[in-house]
Design an enzyme around this catalytic site. Sequence first.
Site, mmCIF file in Angstrom:
data_model
loop_
_atom_site.group_PDB
_atom_site.id
_atom_site.type_symbol
_atom_site.label_atom_id
_atom_site.label_comp_id
_atom_site.label_asym_id
_atom_site.label_seq_id
_atom_site.Cartn_x
_atom_site.Cartn_y
_atom_site.Cartn_z
ATOM 1 N N ASP A 127 31.194 63.489 63.001
ATOM 2 C CA ASP A 127 30.003 64.039 63.043
ATOM 3 C C ASP A 127 29.180 64.289 61.744
ATOM 4 O O ASP A 127 28.224 65.114 61.725
ATOM 5 C CB ASP A 127 30.743 65.530 63.602
ATOM 6 N N SER A 179 42.177 70.137 68.434
ATOM 7 C CA SER A 179 40.603 70.203 68.174
ATOM 8 C C SER A 179 39.868 69.779 69.381
ATOM 9 O O SER A 179 40.514 68.999 69.720
ATOM 10 C CB SER A 179 40.925 69.257 66.922
#
Length: 408
Positions: A127, A179
């Site tokens: 990301d 996560s």
Amino acid sequence: MEKKDIKKVVLAYSGGLDTSIIIPWLKENYNNCEVIAVSGNVGQADELEGLEEKALKTGASKLYVEDLTDEFVDEYVIPTVKAGALYEEYMLGTSFARPVIAKRIVEIAKAEGADAICHGCTGKGNDQVRFELTIKAFAPDMHIIAPWREWSIKSREEEIEYAESHNVPLKINRETNYSKDKNLWHLSHEGLDLEDAGNEPLYDKEGFLEMGVSPLKAPDKPTYLTMEFVKGVPVALNDKKMSAKEIVLELNKLGGENGIGLLDIVENRLVGMKCRGVYETPGGAILYAAHSYLETLCLDKMTMHKKQELAVTFADLVYNGQWFTPLREALSAFVDKTQERVTGKVRLKLYKGNIIKAGAWSDYSLYSEEIATFGEDNVYNQADATGFINLFGLPIKVQAEVDQKLKK
């Protein structure tokens, strides 16, 4: 820029563990700078609840919550589905959500006169690349702050300790802090027991799955649905005209109820490592299957095969954060051309995690029952195959004759 020159920072803010502690960390490490939080709503639903209060309480001067859901689906999800792009089976749920969020963050940063943009992506993840390549595309001179590449924190456990010491409220605890990334397209799970590739995902454990149920808990009765496409874009579900976003949301419900769209994958990250994750993409799995099914009727062989080949490149671009590049735009133009006749209806049967084809119809169908039939027909002369095979096989025959002579 020097730290002392940074007075105002726009933060990509989700309210999760990483970005929650980044607000006080920025103020501690960047001369008590002003922090403006921006949350891009791409369908994370309840995760947006109470976000403003939390952001302000932890030190932000304001919070923008931007509804990007229609733009996300229409300009990122649907073009990727039309391309048939999958990254190692992964339906790119996190990947194509990042550019739409980052683009809006840049717009707000410019409007606010910010000195820097900050994100909470780790130095191990994809990301960080997706956010920063988009920022570079729209604000090439903007300073970027990536705390995970600066601070001394090394783990999620240390993040929790920092949050507790700074009175940052959290919705997770040390035992359940998978996560996760959630939007209207998917939900990902990483970390904890999933880090051992030998562990089976806890699909049947209460609270693990959020978008649906495991196939074992799905109904014993199948669910049928019909979907209509115009030029590759879904326009109706079960004969009801709907926007693409509405169709995805309804497919999520139907797919989730039937245990559709679970993917356990060890994928090759852009930064070089392999990572194991579990994805829930119930509506996306159905949409990909329906679109691909219709294409089998409407695309000629050469176009379909070239499109499948280029889908790998398209998926790589999306996964690697290269959405705003000339090549991705060129591939989308190619895809749009291939979709001009991908118009029609498909029927699917959902049953305990399976998507079963149940019929497809199109006025542009290249499938001819009269030609393909195993029964008697008056349109296909089977004797024509003799000359075709002789010509098609001529190179093989010549090679064999030469080899025979060389052996003598």
